[in-house]
Design a protein around this motif. Structure first.
Motif, PDB file in Angstrom:
ATOM      1  N   THR A 263      -9.069  -5.303  -0.441  1.00  0.00           N
ATOM      2  CA  THR A 263      -8.000  -5.100   0.656  1.00  0.00           C
ATOM      3  C   THR A 263      -8.383  -5.619   1.727  1.00  0.00           C
ATOM      4  OG1 THR A 263      -8.801  -3.085   1.181  1.00  0.00           O
ATOM      5  CG2 THR A 263      -7.186  -2.726  -0.743  1.00  0.00           C
ATOM      6  N   GLY A 264      -9.648  -5.609   2.156  1.00  0.00           N
ATOM      7  CA  GLY A 264      -9.984  -5.962   3.616  1.00  0.00           C
ATOM      8  C   GLY A 264      -9.975  -4.833   4.610  1.00  0.00           C
ATOM      9  N   ILE A 265      -9.725  -3.512   4.075  1.00  0.00           N
ATOM     10  CA  ILE A 265      -9.788  -2.436   4.799  1.00  0.00           C
ATOM     11  C   ILE A 265     -11.044  -1.809   4.970  1.00  0.00           C
ATOM     12  CG2 ILE A 265      -8.937  -0.015   5.036  1.00  0.00           C
ATOM     13  CD1 ILE A 265      -6.266  -1.169   3.341  1.00  0.00           C
ATOM     14  N   GLY A 266     -11.589  -1.454   6.359  1.00  0.00           N
ATOM     15  CA  GLY A 266     -13.025  -1.061   6.394  1.00  0.00           C
ATOM     16  C   GLY A 266     -12.814   0.741   6.680  1.00  0.00           C
ATOM     17  N   SER A 267     -11.777   0.988   7.468  1.00  0.00           N
ATOM     18  CA  SER A 267     -11.554   2.420   7.819  1.00  0.00           C
ATOM     19  C   SER A 267     -10.215   2.557   8.118  1.00  0.00           C
ATOM     20  CB  SER A 267     -12.478   2.738   9.016  1.00  0.00           C
ATOM     21  OG  SER A 267     -11.990   1.972  10.132  1.00  0.00           O
ATOM     22  N   ARG A 268      -9.702   3.782   8.308  1.00  0.00           N
ATOM     23  CA  ARG A 268      -8.286   4.172   8.804  1.00  0.00           C
ATOM     24  C   ARG A 268      -8.479   5.573   9.544  1.00  0.00           C
ATOM     25  NH1 ARG A 268     -11.059   4.079   4.713  1.00  0.00           N
ATOM     26  NH2 ARG A 268      -9.782   2.850   3.421  1.00  0.00           N
ATOM     27  N   HIS A 269      -7.207   5.789  10.447  1.00  0.00           N
ATOM     28  CA  HIS A 269      -7.293   6.792  11.191  1.00  0.00           C
ATOM     29  C   HIS A 269      -6.264   7.811  10.242  1.00  0.00           C
ATOM     30  CE1 HIS A 269      -8.943   5.359  14.914  1.00  0.00           C
ATOM     31  NE2 HIS A 269      -8.885   4.396  14.307  1.00  0.00           N
ATOM     32  N   ILE A 270      -6.902   9.118  10.315  1.00  0.00           N
ATOM     33  CA  ILE A 270      -6.260  10.105   9.510  1.00  0.00           C
ATOM     34  C   ILE A 270      -5.746  11.622  10.284  1.00  0.00           C
ATOM     35  CG2 ILE A 270      -6.330  11.903   7.417  1.00  0.00           C
ATOM     36  CD1 ILE A 270      -5.949   8.926   6.495  1.00  0.00           C
ATOM     37  N   SER A 271      -4.713  11.849  10.327  1.00  0.00           N
ATOM     38  CA  SER A 271      -4.221  13.030  11.050  1.00  0.00           C
ATOM     39  C   SER A 271      -5.294  14.247  10.890  1.00  0.00           C
ATOM     40  CB  SER A 271      -2.694  13.183  10.863  1.00  0.00           C
ATOM     41  OG  SER A 271      -2.497  14.657  11.295  1.00  0.00           O
ATOM     42  N   THR A 272      -5.601  14.777  11.910  1.00  0.00           N
ATOM     43  CA  THR A 272      -6.215  16.394  11.688  1.00  0.00           C
ATOM     44  C   THR A 272      -5.026  17.126  12.685  1.00  0.00           C
ATOM     45  OG1 THR A 272      -7.546  15.740  13.746  1.00  0.00           O
ATOM     46  CG2 THR A 272      -8.234  15.538  11.496  1.00  0.00           C
ATOM     47  N   GLY A 273      -3.747  16.980  12.599  1.00  0.00           N
ATOM     48  CA  GLY A 273      -2.841  17.694  13.560  1.00  0.00           C
ATOM     49  C   GLY A 273      -1.843  16.831  13.992  1.00  0.00           C
ATOM     50  N   GLU A 274      -2.185  15.642  14.241  1.00  0.00           N
ATOM     51  CA  GLU A 274      -1.296  14.863  14.954  1.00  0.00           C
ATOM     52  C   GLU A 274      -0.182  14.485  14.068  1.00  0.00           C
ATOM     53  OE1 GLU A 274      -4.301  13.799  14.470  1.00  0.00           O
ATOM     54  OE2 GLU A 274      -5.072  13.380  16.232  1.00  0.00           O
TER      55      GLU A 274
ATOM     56  N   ARG B 219      -5.797  -9.764   1.350  1.00  0.00           N
ATOM     57  CA  ARG B 219      -5.314 -10.948   0.469  1.00  0.00           C
ATOM     58  C   ARG B 219      -3.788 -11.211   0.536  1.00  0.00           C
ATOM     59  NH1 ARG B 219      -6.630  -9.669  -5.052  1.00  0.00           N
ATOM     60  NH2 ARG B 219      -6.497  -7.758  -4.634  1.00  0.00           N
ATOM     61  N   ILE B 220      -2.851 -10.282   0.610  1.00  0.00           N
ATOM     62  CA  ILE B 220      -1.457 -10.594   0.790  1.00  0.00           C
ATOM     63  C   ILE B 220      -1.167 -11.341   1.983  1.00  0.00           C
ATOM     64  CG2 ILE B 220       0.719  -9.602   1.352  1.00  0.00           C
ATOM     65  CD1 ILE B 220      -0.013  -7.214  -0.288  1.00  0.00           C
ATOM     66  N   ILE B 221      -2.049 -11.217   2.971  1.00  0.00           N
ATOM     67  CA  ILE B 221      -1.634 -12.004   4.240  1.00  0.00           C
ATOM     68  C   ILE B 221      -2.405 -13.404   3.892  1.00  0.00           C
ATOM     69  CG2 ILE B 221      -2.130 -12.316   6.722  1.00  0.00           C
ATOM     70  CD1 ILE B 221      -2.165  -9.368   6.831  1.00  0.00           C
ATOM     71  N   GLU B 222      -3.159 -13.473   3.342  1.00  0.00           N
ATOM     72  CA  GLU B 222      -3.916 -14.835   2.817  1.00  0.00           C
ATOM     73  C   GLU B 222      -2.860 -15.830   2.017  1.00  0.00           C
ATOM     74  OE1 GLU B 222      -8.832 -13.310   3.543  1.00  0.00           O
ATOM     75  OE2 GLU B 222      -7.735 -13.741   1.556  1.00  0.00           O
ATOM     76  N   GLY B 223      -2.448 -14.935   0.944  1.00  0.00           N
ATOM     77  CA  GLY B 223      -1.457 -15.409   0.145  1.00  0.00           C
ATOM     78  C   GLY B 223      -0.203 -15.941   0.800  1.00  0.00           C
ATOM     79  N   ILE B 224       0.204 -15.278   1.506  1.00  0.00           N
ATOM     80  CA  ILE B 224       1.384 -15.655   2.448  1.00  0.00           C
ATOM     81  C   ILE B 224       0.856 -16.891   3.375  1.00  0.00           C
ATOM     82  CG2 ILE B 224       3.296 -14.908   4.431  1.00  0.00           C
ATOM     83  CD1 ILE B 224       2.717 -12.142   3.508  1.00  0.00           C
ATOM     84  N   ALA B 225      -0.093 -16.905   3.996  1.00  0.00           N
ATOM     85  CA  ALA B 225      -0.531 -18.128   4.716  1.00  0.00           C
ATOM     86  C   ALA B 225      -0.583 -19.185   3.937  1.00  0.00           C
ATOM     87  CB  ALA B 225      -1.853 -17.652   5.494  1.00  0.00           C
TER      88      ALA B 225
END
Ligand code: COA
Length: 323
Positions: free
Chosen positions: A37-48, A255-261
């Motif tokens: 996916t290319g993902i390394g981290s993500r922000h997750i709500s702790t109340g937001e 990989r989706i973005i690479e495929g589109i490019a």
């Protein structure tokens, strides 16, 4: 007359969750997630919430444009994860940012929602109905993700992005063209059930209340349809792929973005990405990335940009604009 983006803003929850931390919840690894996916981290709500994140992004977009809440004429929030069925998130944001004169409502086209909302606002502004619009894409996907499903929980993050649009006398530049499409016949490949059908006279069958996805189908849909939509929008604007400085695409998967490019025969340097840090934030993804680029000083006047969103529905769209 033209319609221009005059300001951008964004907001992320405080907590950042790495792939290693997710590997403590489900059977996965940093290596697998990064490679697929290319993902390394993500922000997750702790109340937001969708409302708090959208309001923060909207305030920043107004500040960036040098405008105040009371000047806003139209306020749209694109979201598929509102806290409340009623009142809509946009009306709650209106109250928080003091946009008392605005007409406010939500729009749900999943990950294409922000693009569809900008298109809607553009039509109002072009028609002379309103002079300006504030548009947020905001999601707290963490509440509809199945945290036991390693195929989906690794992909998504929470956040919001916003743009402030204004009708200008200047004849050139601004938003040049739009296309948007929906394919409800293929909706089952990415879904999430809403509230149960339940009343004193009827008990509906229980449906899985979390995101369900056929990843491969979604992948091939995006890689096929997005380049077509981009070419269609470019043709409407009288531009070609070679004229585009930056493609600001929905941040679903590297990989989706690479495929589109590849299908557009365009080099990857023109496809900025932040999904490594924030994952897939659905309708927030395009404005979040746009705001980062804006604040990094990477958007120069006269640049040609293509924005594109795609996702559940299935829905997809593209927009060509001159910054
Ligand atoms: N960690 C480790 N293994 C995992 C995993 C994870 N997080 N998720 C799935 N797997 C496993 C599967 O169980 C499967 O194992 P098996 O072969 O033993 O059955 C194997 O990896 C391959 O699974 P598959 O689903 O075929 O992988 P894939 O190469 O298609 O990658 C996605 C999965 C989700 C990354 C990919 O399909 C994708 O990115 N699709 C688009 C999703 C998207 O962007 N959605 C939002 C659009 S807005």
């Amino acid at each position: 007359m033209s319609v221009r983006i005059m300001g951008t803003g964004s907001a992320l929850p405080k907590k950042c969750v790495s792939n290693e931390e997710l590997a403590q919840l489900v059977d996965t690894s940093d290596e697998w997630i990064r490679e697929r996916t290319g993902i390394g981290s993500r922000h997750i709500s702790t109340g937001e919430t969708v409302v708090s994140l959208a309001a923060e992004a909207c305030c920043k977009a107004l500040e960036n444009a040098g405008r105040k809440g009371e000047e806003v004429a139209l306020l749209l929030v694109a979201t598929c994860t509102p806290e409340d069925a009623l009142p809509c998130a946009a009306c709650q944001v209106q109250d928080r940012i003091g946009a008392a004169k605005a007409v406010a409502y939500d729009l749900n086209a999943a990950c294409a929602g922000f693009l569809f909302a900008v298109h809607t606002a553009w039509a109002y502004l072009e028609a002379g109905i309103y002079d300006n619009a504030l548009i947020a894409g905001a999601e707290v996907l963490s509440k509809i993700v199945d945290w036991n499903d390693r195929g989906t929980c690794i992909l998504f993050g929470d956040g919001a992005g916003a743009v402030y649009l204004e009708r200008c006398e200047e004849a050139r530049g601004g938003i040049l063209s739009f296309v948007q499409h929906s394919d409800g016949g293929r909706g089952a490949v990415l879904s999430c059930a809403g509230r149960e059908q339940e009343n004193p006279y009827f008990h509906g069958e229980h449906r899985h209340p979390y995101v369900q996805m056929d990843g491969r189908e979604v992948f091939s849909f995006a890689v096929r349809q997005v380049p077509e939509a981009v070419r269609e929008a470019l043709a409407k604007a009288g531009r070609e792929v070679k004229d585009v400085d930056l493609f600001v695409l929905h941040q679903a998967n590297r990989r989706i973005i690479e495929g589109i490019a590849k299908r557009l025969s365009a080099d990857m340097e023109r496809f900025p990405m932040n999904l490594e840090r924030v994952g897939n934030t659905s309708s927030a993804a395009v404005p979040l990335l746009l705001d980062e680029l804006n604040r990094q000083g990477r958007l120069r006047q006269g640049m040609t940009l293509v924005l594109s969103g795609f996702g559940a529905g299935l829905t997809y769209g593209a927009c060509v604009l001159q910054w």
